[in-house]
Design a protein around this motif. Structure first.
Motif: not given
Length: 173
Positions: A114, A117-118, A132-133, A138-139, A141-143, A145-146
Protein backbone atom coordinates in the motif's frame (compact mmCIF):
# COMPACT_ATOMS: atom_id res chain seq x y z
CA UNK A 1 24.92 3.94 -0.54
CA UNK A 2 23.59 0.42 -1.14
CA UNK A 3 24.05 -0.47 2.53
CA UNK A 4 22.03 2.57 3.59
CA UNK A 5 19.21 1.51 1.27
CA UNK A 6 19.23 -2.02 2.68
CA UNK A 7 19.30 -0.64 6.22
CA UNK A 8 16.40 1.70 5.51
CA UNK A 9 14.35 -1.13 3.95
CA UNK A 10 15.04 -3.33 6.96
CA UNK A 11 14.01 -0.59 9.38
CA UNK A 12 10.83 0.06 7.39
CA UNK A 13 10.03 -3.66 7.48
CA UNK A 14 10.54 -3.69 11.26
CA UNK A 15 8.18 -0.70 11.56
CA UNK A 16 5.59 -2.51 9.43
CA UNK A 17 5.80 -5.56 11.71
CA UNK A 18 5.45 -3.36 14.80
CA UNK A 19 2.42 -1.63 13.28
CA UNK A 20 0.80 -4.99 12.50
CA UNK A 21 1.46 -6.20 16.05
CA UNK A 22 -0.06 -3.02 17.45
CA UNK A 23 -3.16 -3.38 15.25
CA UNK A 24 -3.60 -6.98 16.42
CA UNK A 25 -3.07 -5.91 20.06
CA UNK A 26 -0.48 -8.59 20.67
CA UNK A 27 0.54 -8.91 24.32
CA UNK A 28 3.94 -10.64 24.33
CA UNK A 29 4.60 -12.96 27.26
CA UNK A 30 7.24 -15.56 28.00
CA UNK A 31 7.19 -18.79 29.99
CA UNK A 32 10.57 -19.64 31.47
CA UNK A 33 10.78 -23.17 32.81
CA UNK A 34 13.75 -24.63 34.67
CA UNK A 35 14.36 -28.36 34.44
CA UNK A 36 16.81 -30.74 35.99
CA UNK A 37 17.89 -34.05 34.58
CA UNK A 38 17.20 -36.94 36.92
CA UNK A 39 19.50 -39.93 37.32
CA UNK A 40 17.34 -42.02 34.99
CA UNK A 41 17.59 -39.34 32.27
CA UNK A 42 14.09 -37.87 32.62
CA UNK A 43 13.49 -34.14 32.84
CA UNK A 44 11.78 -32.74 35.91
CA UNK A 45 10.33 -29.21 35.93
CA UNK A 46 11.57 -27.50 39.10
CA UNK A 47 10.56 -23.85 38.63
CA UNK A 48 8.46 -21.80 36.23
CA UNK A 49 8.01 -18.09 35.46
CA UNK A 50 5.13 -16.72 33.36
CA UNK A 51 5.65 -13.02 32.80
CA UNK A 52 5.50 -10.23 30.20
CA UNK A 53 8.43 -10.14 27.81
CA UNK A 54 9.29 -6.57 28.79
CA UNK A 55 9.67 -7.62 32.42
CA UNK A 56 11.80 -10.59 31.38
CA UNK A 57 14.13 -8.30 29.44
CA UNK A 58 14.28 -5.72 32.22
CA UNK A 59 14.82 -8.17 35.08
CA UNK A 60 17.01 -10.76 33.30
CA UNK A 61 19.38 -10.73 36.26
CA UNK A 62 16.60 -12.26 38.43
CA UNK A 63 16.15 -15.03 35.88
CA UNK A 64 19.90 -15.66 35.82
CA UNK A 65 20.03 -15.62 39.61
CA UNK A 66 17.24 -18.22 39.77
CA UNK A 67 19.20 -20.41 37.36
CA UNK A 68 22.34 -20.10 39.48
CA UNK A 69 20.36 -20.83 42.66
CA UNK A 70 18.81 -23.95 41.17
CA UNK A 71 22.19 -25.10 39.85
CA UNK A 72 23.57 -24.84 43.40
CA UNK A 73 20.50 -26.61 44.80
CA UNK A 74 20.76 -29.48 42.30
CA UNK A 75 24.49 -29.71 41.53
CA UNK A 76 24.23 -33.13 39.88
CA UNK A 77 20.98 -32.42 38.17
CA UNK A 78 22.14 -30.64 35.03
CA UNK A 79 19.81 -27.64 35.39
CA UNK A 80 18.69 -25.96 32.16
CA UNK A 81 15.95 -23.55 31.11
CA UNK A 82 13.53 -23.27 28.21
CA UNK A 83 11.80 -20.16 26.87
CA UNK A 84 8.36 -20.14 25.27
CA UNK A 85 7.16 -16.86 23.75
CA UNK A 86 3.42 -16.43 23.21
CA UNK A 87 0.58 -13.94 22.92
CA UNK A 88 -1.36 -13.66 26.18
CA UNK A 89 -4.72 -12.91 24.50
CA UNK A 90 -4.82 -15.72 21.96
CA UNK A 91 -2.41 -18.12 23.68
CA UNK A 92 -0.73 -18.61 20.32
CA UNK A 93 3.00 -19.15 20.06
CA UNK A 94 5.15 -16.38 18.55
CA UNK A 95 7.48 -18.78 16.73
CA UNK A 96 8.40 -18.14 13.11
CA UNK A 97 6.11 -20.81 11.65
CA UNK A 98 3.10 -20.07 13.88
CA UNK A 99 -0.26 -18.76 12.70
CA UNK A 100 0.13 -15.51 14.61
CA UNK A 101 3.50 -14.72 13.04
CA UNK A 102 2.11 -15.50 9.58
CA UNK A 103 -0.74 -13.07 10.21
CA UNK A 104 1.69 -10.36 11.35
CA UNK A 105 3.82 -10.94 8.26
CA UNK A 106 0.80 -10.80 5.93
CA UNK A 107 -0.37 -7.52 7.49
CA UNK A 108 3.13 -6.07 7.15
CA UNK A 109 3.20 -7.05 3.45
CA UNK A 110 -0.13 -5.31 2.87
CA UNK A 111 1.25 -2.16 4.51
CA UNK A 112 4.40 -2.33 2.35
CA UNK A 113 2.49 -2.72 -0.93
CA UNK A 114 0.00 0.00 0.00
CA UNK A 115 2.86 2.38 0.79
CA UNK A 116 4.48 1.54 -2.58
CA UNK A 117 1.22 2.31 -4.38
CA UNK A 118 0.82 5.61 -2.52
CA UNK A 119 4.40 6.62 -3.32
CA UNK A 120 3.98 5.68 -6.99
CA UNK A 121 0.77 7.70 -7.32
CA UNK A 122 2.31 10.68 -5.52
CA UNK A 123 5.40 10.51 -7.75
CA UNK A 124 3.31 10.55 -10.93
CA UNK A 125 0.80 13.15 -9.74
CA UNK A 126 2.31 15.90 -11.92
CA UNK A 127 2.62 13.65 -14.97
CA UNK A 128 -0.13 14.68 -17.37
CA UNK A 129 -0.01 11.29 -19.13
CA UNK A 130 -0.54 9.36 -15.91
CA UNK A 131 -3.93 7.76 -15.37
CA UNK A 132 -4.51 5.56 -12.31
CA UNK A 133 -7.13 3.46 -14.08
CA UNK A 134 -4.97 2.54 -17.09
CA UNK A 135 -1.43 2.44 -15.69
CA UNK A 136 -0.17 -1.14 -16.18
CA UNK A 137 2.22 -1.14 -13.22
CA UNK A 138 -0.44 0.20 -10.90
CA UNK A 139 -3.01 -2.36 -12.07
CA UNK A 140 -0.56 -5.23 -11.49
CA UNK A 141 0.41 -3.91 -8.06
CA UNK A 142 -3.22 -3.49 -7.03
CA UNK A 143 -3.91 -7.09 -8.05
CA UNK A 144 -0.99 -8.15 -5.84
CA UNK A 145 -2.43 -6.04 -3.04
CA UNK A 146 -5.79 -7.78 -3.39
CA UNK A 147 -4.06 -11.17 -3.11
CA UNK A 148 -2.18 -10.03 -0.02
CA UNK A 149 -5.39 -8.74 1.59
CA UNK A 150 -6.98 -12.13 0.88
CA UNK A 151 -3.97 -13.75 2.59
CA UNK A 152 -4.58 -11.57 5.65
CA UNK A 153 -8.23 -12.57 5.91
CA UNK A 154 -7.29 -16.23 5.44
CA UNK A 155 -4.64 -15.99 8.17
CA UNK A 156 -7.12 -14.25 10.50
CA UNK A 157 -9.66 -17.03 9.97
CA UNK A 158 -7.01 -19.69 10.55
CA UNK A 159 -5.98 -18.03 13.81
CA UNK A 160 -9.60 -17.67 14.98
CA UNK A 161 -10.25 -21.36 14.34
CA UNK A 162 -7.10 -22.35 16.18
CA UNK A 163 -7.94 -20.17 19.20
CA UNK A 164 -11.53 -21.49 19.29
CA UNK A 165 -10.26 -25.06 19.10
CA UNK A 166 -7.85 -24.42 21.99
CA UNK A 167 -10.62 -22.81 24.08
CA UNK A 168 -12.94 -25.76 23.43
CA UNK A 169 -10.22 -28.19 24.53
CA UNK A 170 -9.66 -26.21 27.72
CA UNK A 171 -13.41 -26.23 28.48
CA UNK A 172 -13.48 -30.00 28.14
CA UNK A 173 -10.71 -30.35 30.73
Amino acid sequence: MAQEKIGNEWMQQAKDYAKAEKELKIDKWVIITYYRIKENGEHEAIFKYDLPRDIWQKWIWVINWRGAFLTCKYPRGGVFQTLYFYDKHSGESLDITGCLNRLISAKAQVTKVQRAIDNYVAWNQNNMFFDENTDEQLIITRKKLAVKIANVTEAEERLKLKVERRQNEQRKL
